[in-house]
Design an enzyme around this catalytic site. Sequence first.
Site, PDB file in Angstrom:
ATOM      1  N   SER A  39      -6.358  -3.534   0.334  1.00 11.22           N
ATOM      2  CA  SER A  39      -5.526  -2.538  -0.333  1.00 11.22           C
ATOM      3  C   SER A  39      -5.775  -1.141   0.242  1.00 11.22           C
ATOM      4  O   SER A  39      -5.720  -0.958   1.452  1.00 11.22           O
ATOM      5  CB  SER A  39      -5.773  -2.598  -1.846  1.00 11.22           C
ATOM      6  OG  SER A  39      -4.734  -1.982  -2.566  1.00 11.22           O
ATOM      7  N   ASP A  62       2.861 -10.828  -4.040  1.00 14.52           N
ATOM      8  CA  ASP A  62       2.158  -9.586  -4.366  1.00 14.52           C
ATOM      9  C   ASP A  62       3.112  -8.625  -5.062  1.00 14.52           C
ATOM     10  O   ASP A  62       4.145  -8.259  -4.519  1.00 14.52           O
ATOM     11  CB  ASP A  62       1.626  -8.973  -3.062  1.00 14.52           C
ATOM     12  CG  ASP A  62       0.646  -7.839  -3.281  1.00 14.52           C
ATOM     13  OD1 ASP A  62       0.768  -7.135  -4.295  1.00 14.52           O
ATOM     14  OD2 ASP A  62      -0.227  -7.646  -2.417  1.00 14.52           O
ATOM     15  N   HIS A  86      -2.048  -9.737  -5.240  1.00 16.86           N
ATOM     16  CA  HIS A  86      -2.654  -8.644  -4.482  1.00 16.86           C
ATOM     17  C   HIS A  86      -4.153  -8.851  -4.256  1.00 16.86           C
ATOM     18  O   HIS A  86      -4.764  -8.085  -3.515  1.00 16.86           O
ATOM     19  CB  HIS A  86      -2.422  -7.315  -5.218  1.00 16.86           C
ATOM     20  CG  HIS A  86      -2.666  -6.100  -4.366  1.00 16.86           C
ATOM     21  ND1 HIS A  86      -1.983  -5.857  -3.194  1.00 16.86           N
ATOM     22  CD2 HIS A  86      -3.531  -5.053  -4.511  1.00 16.86           C
ATOM     23  CE1 HIS A  86      -2.402  -4.726  -2.658  1.00 16.86           C
ATOM     24  NE2 HIS A  86      -3.356  -4.223  -3.431  1.00 16.86           N
TER      25      HIS A  86
END
Length: 354
Positions: free
Chosen positions: A178, A305, A333
Site C-alpha cells: 500500500s 481490492d 487490499h
Amino acid sequence: MGNRVICMKKKDVAIRTGGGGGGGDGSRSKRVSRSQRKLLGDEEMLHRRALSMAIHQAQLSQRFDGSVSRRVGSTSSRRQTLSDPFSNNKQVPDLVESLAVKKVVLVHGEGFGAWCWYKTVASLEECGLSPVTVDLAGSGFSMADPNSVSTLEEYSKPLIKLLQNLPEEEKVILVGHSTGGACISYALELFPEKISKAVFICATMVSDGQRPFDVYADQLGSAERFMKESQFLIHRNGKDKPATGFTFEKQHMKSLYFNQSPNKDIALSMISMRAVPLGPMMEKLSLSAERYGKSRRFYVQTLDDFALSPDVQEKLVRENSPEGVYKIKGSDHCPFFSKPQSLHKILLEIAQIP
C-alpha cells in the site's frame, strides 16, 4: 532490460474444488486433509502469537492516540495470475540455497505495522529466505506519536536505518504494501546499490514529483479537497491548525481493506491499526532516472481490492513500467491475510529471478 511476457496458468487443486475422481483420489484427499489440518494448526498458533503482540502494542499506543480501540484500513515483462490454491506447499530450502540475496525486508502500509506480515514471515522462513520486518515511525510498536510524524524522511527512518546498517556488500529484496510503496521508492532513490529488487504489493508506485496520496485521487478526491472536507482527518494541534493524521471508522475499514480476509485477521487489525501520519502522504517524491529509474521493480495486483481498485493498479503499472507484474485473484487490499499462499509463491518466484 527487454520486455518478456510470461503467462502462467495454475490449476486449483482438488481440495479447493472438492471434485471427485478414481479410487486413488480418495487416498490423496485423506493425505491432503491431514496436511491441511497441520497447516491450519500452525497458522492458528502464529495468529495467537500475533494477537498477543497486537494487544500489547495497543496498550502501549493508547498513550499516543486514544482511538486505537475504535479503529480497524509499459506493460510488464512478466505477468502471472494466481488464485491461491491450498496445497501441501512443501518448502524446499535448497531451492534458494544458492541465491545471492536471501534477505527480504517487508514494509507495511498505512495504519498497519510489522505484525501484519506474520503469515508471510513464517512461510518465507520455511523456504530458506530471511524475512525482516520494520515498524515505520508512528506505526506498530513504534513509540512515536503518528500525529508528530510530518515528513516521508521521518516516517521511513526505521527502514533507512536498517539499510544503512547492512554490511557493505549485502543486498536485500524490498517489499512494500500500500502506501509503504512510497517508503520503498524513497529508499530506492537513496540506496539503489543496496536493493536487489523492489516489490510493490497493491502499492503506491509513484512517479517523480507525485505524492503518495495522488494515487488515491480517483477514489478520495484531490489532496486539496481531502484536506478541506474529509471527515477522517485528525487535528491533534487544534481545529484551526493543519491536520496531523487521518483514520477510518471500523466499518469503513472492513469494507475497504478486508472484504476477503479471515475474521480472525480482521479482529487482529481492529485492535492493532493506528492513525496514519498525514504529512508523508502529502509529500512529493523526488525520484531520479539515474537512481530510482534503474531499479528492478515488480508489482503485485490484487483483483478484489476496494481500497486501491484494480483499474487504478493497472494505471500505475502502465505509467511506471515495472519489470514484472503478478495478479492475485480473490485478494482484497491485504493479500498477506486473504491470499497468503499466493503472495508467498510470488515473492519466492521473484527472489529466484536472476
